[in-house]
Design a protein around this motif. Structure first.
Motif, PDB file in Angstrom:
ATOM      1  N   HIS A  32      38.656  42.793  48.715  1.00  0.00           N
ATOM      2  CA  HIS A  32      38.884  41.351  48.863  1.00  0.00           C
ATOM      3  C   HIS A  32      38.019  40.534  47.908  1.00  0.00           C
ATOM      4  N   GLU A  33      36.758  40.933  47.746  1.00  0.00           N
ATOM      5  CA  GLU A  33      35.821  40.135  46.950  1.00  0.00           C
ATOM      6  C   GLU A  33      35.785  40.508  45.470  1.00  0.00           C
ATOM      7  N   GLN A  34      36.033  41.787  45.145  1.00  0.00           N
ATOM      8  CA  GLN A  34      35.829  42.228  43.768  1.00  0.00           C
ATOM      9  C   GLN A  34      37.092  42.658  43.024  1.00  0.00           C
ATOM     10  N   ALA A  35      38.149  43.026  43.736  1.00  0.00           N
ATOM     11  CA  ALA A  35      39.390  43.414  43.051  1.00  0.00           C
ATOM     12  C   ALA A  35      40.348  42.245  42.937  1.00  0.00           C
ATOM     13  N   GLN A  36      39.916  41.090  43.425  1.00  0.00           N
ATOM     14  CA  GLN A  36      40.686  39.858  43.302  1.00  0.00           C
ATOM     15  C   GLN A  36      39.777  38.766  42.747  1.00  0.00           C
ATOM     16  N   TYR A  37      40.353  37.832  42.024  1.00  0.00           N
ATOM     17  CA  TYR A  37      39.527  36.741  41.503  1.00  0.00           C
ATOM     18  C   TYR A  37      40.352  35.466  41.382  1.00  0.00           C
ATOM     19  N   ALA A  38      39.632  34.360  41.202  1.00  0.00           N
ATOM     20  CA  ALA A  38      40.221  33.017  41.065  1.00  0.00           C
ATOM     21  C   ALA A  38      40.907  32.594  42.366  1.00  0.00           C
ATOM     22  N   PRO A  39      41.145  31.300  42.533  1.00  0.00           N
ATOM     23  CA  PRO A  39      41.759  30.789  43.766  1.00  0.00           C
ATOM     24  C   PRO A  39      43.078  31.458  44.166  1.00  0.00           C
ATOM     25  N   PRO A  40      43.944  31.838  43.206  1.00  0.00           N
ATOM     26  CA  PRO A  40      45.192  32.496  43.640  1.00  0.00           C
ATOM     27  C   PRO A  40      44.989  33.936  44.110  1.00  0.00           C
ATOM     28  N   LYS A  41      43.731  34.422  44.061  1.00  0.00           N
ATOM     29  CA  LYS A  41      43.438  35.816  44.424  1.00  0.00           C
ATOM     30  C   LYS A  41      44.273  36.782  43.572  1.00  0.00           C
ATOM     31  N   ILE A  42      44.051  36.730  42.268  1.00  0.00           N
ATOM     32  CA  ILE A  42      44.743  37.606  41.332  1.00  0.00           C
ATOM     33  C   ILE A  42      44.213  39.033  41.498  1.00  0.00           C
ATOM     34  N   CYS A  43      45.121  39.953  41.729  1.00  0.00           N
ATOM     35  CA  CYS A  43      44.728  41.355  41.929  1.00  0.00           C
ATOM     36  C   CYS A  43      44.625  42.052  40.576  1.00  0.00           C
ATOM     37  N   GLU A  53      45.843  38.004  22.311  1.00  0.00           N
ATOM     38  CA  GLU A  53      46.686  36.847  21.980  1.00  0.00           C
ATOM     39  C   GLU A  53      45.791  35.638  21.724  1.00  0.00           C
ATOM     40  N   ASP A  54      45.863  35.095  20.530  1.00  0.00           N
ATOM     41  CA  ASP A  54      45.042  33.932  20.150  1.00  0.00           C
ATOM     42  C   ASP A  54      43.557  34.204  20.381  1.00  0.00           C
ATOM     43  N   SER A  55      43.112  35.347  19.931  1.00  0.00           N
ATOM     44  CA  SER A  55      41.705  35.787  19.996  1.00  0.00           C
ATOM     45  C   SER A  55      41.207  36.046  21.414  1.00  0.00           C
ATOM     46  N   GLN A  56      42.126  36.064  22.391  1.00  0.00           N
ATOM     47  CA  GLN A  56      41.736  36.353  23.769  1.00  0.00           C
ATOM     48  C   GLN A  56      42.591  37.495  24.317  1.00  0.00           C
ATOM     49  N   TYR A  57      41.929  38.374  25.080  1.00  0.00           N
ATOM     50  CA  TYR A  57      42.680  39.445  25.737  1.00  0.00           C
ATOM     51  C   TYR A  57      43.282  38.906  27.032  1.00  0.00           C
ATOM     52  N   ILE A  58      44.578  39.100  27.206  1.00  0.00           N
ATOM     53  CA  ILE A  58      45.240  38.660  28.423  1.00  0.00           C
ATOM     54  C   ILE A  58      46.052  39.825  29.006  1.00  0.00           C
ATOM     55  N   PHE A  59      46.440  39.686  30.246  1.00  0.00           N
ATOM     56  CA  PHE A  59      47.214  40.748  30.903  1.00  0.00           C
ATOM     57  C   PHE A  59      48.090  40.143  31.991  1.00  0.00           C
ATOM     58  N   GLU A  60      49.006  40.956  32.487  1.00  0.00           N
ATOM     59  CA  GLU A  60      49.858  40.555  33.602  1.00  0.00           C
ATOM     60  C   GLU A  60      49.343  41.233  34.868  1.00  0.00           C
ATOM     61  N   ALA A  61      49.193  40.441  35.925  1.00  0.00           N
ATOM     62  CA  ALA A  61      48.706  40.972  37.206  1.00  0.00           C
ATOM     63  C   ALA A  61      49.654  40.509  38.303  1.00  0.00           C
ATOM     64  N   LYS A  62      50.606  41.363  38.632  1.00  0.00           N
ATOM     65  CA  LYS A  62      51.621  40.999  39.624  1.00  0.00           C
ATOM     66  C   LYS A  62      51.613  41.936  40.830  1.00  0.00           C
ATOM     67  N   SER A  63      50.648  42.818  40.868  1.00  0.00           N
ATOM     68  CA  SER A  63      50.624  43.816  41.946  1.00  0.00           C
ATOM     69  C   SER A  63      50.186  43.213  43.283  1.00  0.00           C
ATOM     70  N   GLY A  64      50.813  43.693  44.344  1.00  0.00           N
ATOM     71  CA  GLY A  64      50.409  43.304  45.692  1.00  0.00           C
ATOM     72  C   GLY A  64      49.538  44.365  46.340  1.00  0.00           C
ATOM     73  N   ALA A  65      49.016  45.289  45.512  1.00  0.00           N
ATOM     74  CA  ALA A  65      48.239  46.407  46.041  1.00  0.00           C
ATOM     75  C   ALA A  65      46.990  45.947  46.790  1.00  0.00           C
ATOM     76  N   CYS A  66      46.324  44.925  46.267  1.00  0.00           N
ATOM     77  CA  CYS A  66      45.090  44.458  46.910  1.00  0.00           C
ATOM     78  C   CYS A  66      45.346  43.998  48.342  1.00  0.00           C
TER      79      CYS A  66
END
Length: 200
Positions: A32-43, A53-66
């Protein structure tokens, strides 16, 4: 035949239920505290499409595993408390349990052992996939990426630093939780077989 002191059985069951409770707590709160972050609780388990992308690493996080793992851990906490109470009520009074009661407990333990296996597998596989994405694309270690932090909604100056070690500990605790339920299920199935063979 070795006759054990009366306190050994309740102490053993009590210790097993405490292990179940503690490991479930670790799994629940660490994910709950470390595998999720930010207000939307991104897993951040099972991330995909990690790229620059534009000098920043980005990713897609759509899993409901958390959410699933947290639910399993929460259920494990509740079951451990309930079964601790039941075990202490019977074993400290040295009362014989009806075979149907033992069968019910054995069935519950078996079902939750399978559920906890799913939770442990999700946690381990999810972290493995995430770290594989980080390391194969960025060239940095998974720990380095976690220490650098994650940003949300394009706010690169506001990062969330998550603990890889804590998530790894949650994975380990999830497997210990699974094993503790397997042991408990085995004990109750043994007890059920023993009680079913009584002729009095």
């Amino acid at each position: 035949m070795i006759i054990l002191p009366k306190w050994v059985k309740p102490a053993g069951y009590g210790a097993l239920h405490i292990i179940q409770f503690v490991t479930a707590c670790i799994v629940t709160f660490a994910i709950h505290e470390q595998a999720q972050y930010a207000p939307p609780k991104i897993c951040i388990l099972f991330i995909t499409n990690y790229h620059l992308e534009d000098s920043q690493y980005i990713f897609e996080a759509k899993s409901g595993a958390c959410g699933g793992i947290i639910g399993i851990g929460s259920l494990g906490m509740a079951l451990a408390v309930i079964l601790f109470g039941i075990s202490m009520a019977y074993h400290t009074r040295q009362k014989l349990r009806a075979p149907r009661v033992i069968l019910m407990l054995a069935s519950i333990a078996t079902m939750f052992a399978f559920v906890s296996l799913v939770g442990a597998s999700l946690a381990s596989a999810g972290l493995r996939q995430t770290c594989s994405q980080f390391e194969s694309v960025s060239g940095y270690s998974c720990e380095d990426v976690f220490e650098a932090g994650f940003f949300y909604d394009g706010k690169v100056n506001h990062t969330f630093v998550q603990s890889l070690a804590t998530i790894a500990a949650a994975c380990g605790a999830a497997w210990v939780m699974f094993l503790s339920w397997v042991v408990y299920a085995g004990l109750e199935w043994y007890n059920h077989k023993h009680e079913a063979e009584r002729w009095w």
